[in-house]
Enzyme design. Structure first.
Site, PDB file in Angstrom:
ATOM      1  N   ASP A  46     -20.729  27.104 -23.498  1.00 50.30           N
ATOM      2  CA  ASP A  46     -21.498  26.090 -24.201  1.00 50.30           C
ATOM      3  C   ASP A  46     -21.163  24.754 -23.525  1.00 50.30           C
ATOM      4  O   ASP A  46     -20.136  24.637 -22.854  1.00 50.30           O
ATOM      5  CB  ASP A  46     -21.070  26.104 -25.679  1.00 50.30           C
ATOM      6  CG  ASP A  46     -21.611  24.919 -26.426  1.00 50.30           C
ATOM      7  OD1 ASP A  46     -22.840  24.747 -26.436  1.00 50.30           O
ATOM      8  OD2 ASP A  46     -20.812  24.149 -26.986  1.00 50.30           O
ATOM      9  N   ASP A  48     -21.970  20.952 -24.903  1.00 42.85           N
ATOM     10  CA  ASP A  48     -21.518  19.843 -25.744  1.00 42.85           C
ATOM     11  C   ASP A  48     -20.399  20.266 -26.675  1.00 42.85           C
ATOM     12  O   ASP A  48     -20.537  21.233 -27.409  1.00 42.85           O
ATOM     13  CB  ASP A  48     -22.690  19.294 -26.569  1.00 42.85           C
ATOM     14  CG  ASP A  48     -23.778  18.747 -25.670  1.00 42.85           C
ATOM     15  OD1 ASP A  48     -23.472  17.863 -24.861  1.00 42.85           O
ATOM     16  OD2 ASP A  48     -24.928  19.229 -25.756  1.00 42.85           O
ATOM     17  N   GLY A 277       8.199   5.706 -38.491  1.00 40.20           N
ATOM     18  CA  GLY A 277       7.362   6.894 -38.648  1.00 40.20           C
ATOM     19  C   GLY A 277       7.438   7.416 -40.070  1.00 40.20           C
ATOM     20  O   GLY A 277       7.501   6.642 -41.022  1.00 40.20           O
ATOM     21  N   LYS A 283      16.281  12.752 -40.318  1.00 39.11           N
ATOM     22  CA  LYS A 283      16.821  13.230 -41.588  1.00 39.11           C
ATOM     23  C   LYS A 283      16.552  14.706 -41.831  1.00 39.11           C
ATOM     24  O   LYS A 283      17.437  15.464 -42.190  1.00 39.11           O
ATOM     25  CB  LYS A 283      16.247  12.402 -42.745  1.00 39.11           C
ATOM     26  CG  LYS A 283      16.865  11.027 -42.827  1.00 39.11           C
ATOM     27  CD  LYS A 283      16.408  10.293 -44.092  1.00 39.11           C
ATOM     28  CE  LYS A 283      16.479   8.791 -43.909  1.00 39.11           C
ATOM     29  NZ  LYS A 283      15.250   8.254 -43.293  1.00 39.11           N
ATOM     30  N   ASN A 291       8.144   6.677 -32.924  1.00 43.16           N
ATOM     31  CA  ASN A 291       6.697   6.623 -33.107  1.00 43.16           C
ATOM     32  C   ASN A 291       6.082   5.370 -32.492  1.00 43.16           C
ATOM     33  O   ASN A 291       6.666   4.302 -32.514  1.00 43.16           O
ATOM     34  CB  ASN A 291       6.361   6.681 -34.599  1.00 43.16           C
ATOM     35  CG  ASN A 291       6.787   7.981 -35.237  1.00 43.16           C
ATOM     36  OD1 ASN A 291       7.946   8.394 -35.120  1.00 43.16           O
ATOM     37  ND2 ASN A 291       5.862   8.652 -35.880  1.00 43.16           N
ATOM     38  N   GLU A 341       4.517  11.432 -31.244  1.00 45.19           N
ATOM     39  CA  GLU A 341       5.938  11.271 -31.543  1.00 45.19           C
ATOM     40  C   GLU A 341       6.833  11.729 -30.411  1.00 45.19           C
ATOM     41  O   GLU A 341       7.136  12.911 -30.296  1.00 45.19           O
ATOM     42  CB  GLU A 341       6.309  12.096 -32.776  1.00 45.19           C
ATOM     43  CG  GLU A 341       5.547  11.762 -34.028  1.00 45.19           C
ATOM     44  CD  GLU A 341       6.100  12.568 -35.191  1.00 45.19           C
ATOM     45  OE1 GLU A 341       7.152  12.185 -35.723  1.00 45.19           O
ATOM     46  OE2 GLU A 341       5.506  13.600 -35.520  1.00 45.19           O
ATOM     47  N   HIS A 346      17.976  12.157 -24.816  1.00 45.04           N
ATOM     48  CA  HIS A 346      19.172  11.379 -24.536  1.00 45.04           C
ATOM     49  C   HIS A 346      19.822  11.032 -25.870  1.00 45.04           C
ATOM     50  O   HIS A 346      19.132  10.860 -26.864  1.00 45.04           O
ATOM     51  CB  HIS A 346      18.784  10.086 -23.796  1.00 45.04           C
ATOM     52  CG  HIS A 346      19.936   9.188 -23.496  1.00 45.04           C
ATOM     53  ND1 HIS A 346      20.740   9.368 -22.390  1.00 45.04           N
ATOM     54  CD2 HIS A 346      20.417   8.105 -24.158  1.00 45.04           C
ATOM     55  CE1 HIS A 346      21.669   8.417 -22.379  1.00 45.04           C
ATOM     56  NE2 HIS A 346      21.489   7.651 -23.451  1.00 45.04           N
TER      57      HIS A 346
END
Ligand code: ADP
Ligand code: RBF
Ligand code: MG
Length: 409
Positions: A46, A48, A277, A283, A291, A341, A346
């Site tokens: 297809d 489109d 973010g 956490k 972010n 994200e 490091h």
């Protein structure tokens, strides 16, 4: 083989299909890692929403057009018109917005607006790669779109090497009924001289998937609208973008451009201050992600399929680091917004909110996925990190470490 032979063979899809058949089992044997689907000897594409990012242009034009009638374009309409013929799409819009004009009038007003924009329609990620791959391996490919043939020809003329790669091109004006009727796909099989059941359709829209199955073909769906995958259960496989297509599952020649679990992509750059973010990276997962604001980059975000990518990250005043990132809706958390994200590979001793972060994205690893548990999500992200860590040492990717963009000079 002489150029002439190559050309004449290219124009006889039947011959190529036969020869390809001899290869099917060879490719099938190569794909030990992937469960094998039904073997095929040709592909029907297809246009489109599958090869071309037409949706962006359509939304832009409709938005501008509806303002004249004091109406506001609602992105949700996009789902309703995907895969419909131009006339059906127009009728849906006239009705849904209660426009004071006939469908024919609407079409004659809007058609010139589209003609001006065709040159701007970009190829979707993976489209060029797919077309060139099939051509290199002499897999017969038909292009079958609900658009009129003339429009198809114009649209593909802006993409180098496309026209020559299709042995057959069929427009919606060449059959009595467009998709979801199987007619257009049956006609493709006819002209390719390949039995329907030996063809693989690649489609983004629901009418297209319905048409492909009704034609007795194998169908891979690549939904162009997010979070719609559950609607596509009649397809034989649903993939997130063309980057995830594995032709060897269908007995077709495998892509050979994956390197150490990564697919190199056309590099792209993005940067800005690090913002807050969802507050769960460190956490909940123990994986902090820096972010970036998505507002300024909505186009870039739209352009790139959701999934896991990697590259290099530059942090002003700190240095340059390896980076792996997710783009998308984090299915495990079912976010409402598409986000980006990056996790810098490091160990930092403090946060760096507000600092300028620059990224060069060089490759793709996998589509976003949902996971049965938080532990399995975390394990997968660590695996992504290891893949990125190793791949970035390959000269192909390592050379971008010195890109001036990252150093902010
Ligand atoms: P948020 O939801 O605000 O993004 P996270 O828990 O994901 O919160 O933490 C991200 C923040 O942690 C980043 O904005 C950055 O300041 C800091 N950070 C520390 N180490 C890293 C790292 N290796 N990669 C990304 N961000 C890091
Ligand atoms: N979230 C998902 O729901 N599915 C994923 O497949 C997924 N892959 C990720 C891969 C990487 C490399 C990173 C850094 C994150 C990924 N996440 C994924 C996002 C994760 O859920 C997110 O970072 C946290 O929700 C914090 O916002
Ligand atoms: Mg984060």
């Amino acid at each position: 083989m002489s150029g002439l032979q190559l050309v004449s063979m290219w124009h006889d899809p039947g011959t190529r299909a036969l020869r390809l058949n001899h290869n099917l089992h060879r490719f099938a044997r190569m794909s030990t890692a992937q469960p094998l689907k039904k073997l095929v000897s040709g592909v029907v594409l297809d246009l489109d929403g599958t090869l071309l990012n037409t949706d962006g242009i359509v939304s832009e034009i409709l938005k501008a057009f509806l303002v004249k009638y004091g109406k506001q374009w609602d992105g949700r309409e996009a789902l309703k018109i995907a895969g419909k013929t131009p006339f059906e799409s127009a009728a849906v819009i006239v009705e849904d917005y209660g426009l004071p004009c006939a469908t024919e009038e609407f079409i004659s007003e809007i058609t010139p607006m589209f003609s001006n924009q065709w040159c701007k329609i970009k190829a979707l990620p993976g489209a060029n790669r797919l077309i060139k791959h099939m051509r290199r391996h002499e897999v017969p490919v038909a292009l079958a779109s609900n658009s009129p043939k003339e429009n198809i020809e114009t649209k593909i003329s802006y993409h180098q090497g496309w026209k020559e790669s299709f042995s057959v091109i069929i427009g919606g004006d060449e059959v009595r009924n467009g998709k979801p009727s199987p007619e257009i796909f049956l006609e493709a099989a006819n002209r390719l001289k390949i039995e329907s059941s030996n063809l693989l359709v690649i489609e983004d829209s629901l009418p297209g998937v319905t048409a492909g199955k009704a034609a007795g073909m194998e169908v891979v769906a690549v939904p162009s609208l997010p979070k719609q995958n559950h609607l596509y259960n009649s397809a034989d496989e649903v993939i997130n973008s063309l980057l995830d297509l594995r032709p060897e599952k269908w007995g077709l020649p495998p892509f050979q451009d994956w390197i150490k679990g990564t697919l190199p992509i056309e590099p792209w750059h993005i940067g800005g201050p690090v913002i807050k973010g969802f507050g769960r990276g460190s956490k909940v997962l123990g994986i902090p992600t820096a972010n970036l604001s998505t507002e300024e980059f909505s186009d870039l975000l739209l352009e790139h399929p959701s999934g896991v990518y990697f590259g290099w990250a530059g942090l002003s005043a700190r240095g340059i680091y390896k980076m792996v990132m997710s783009i998308g809706w984090n299915p495990y958390f079912d976010n409402k917004e598409k986000t980006m994200e990056p996790w810098l590979l490091h160990k930092f001793n403090e946060d760096f909110y507000g600092e300028e972060l620059r990224l060069i994205i060089l490759g793709y690893i996998r589509p976003e996925a949902n996971f049965p548990s938080l532990e399995s999500l975390i394990a997968k992200i660590h695996e992504d990190g290891e893949i990125a860590e190793k791949a970035l040492d390959l000269p192909l990717y390592a050379k971008y470490r010195d890109d001036p963009y990252l150093k902010m000079s």
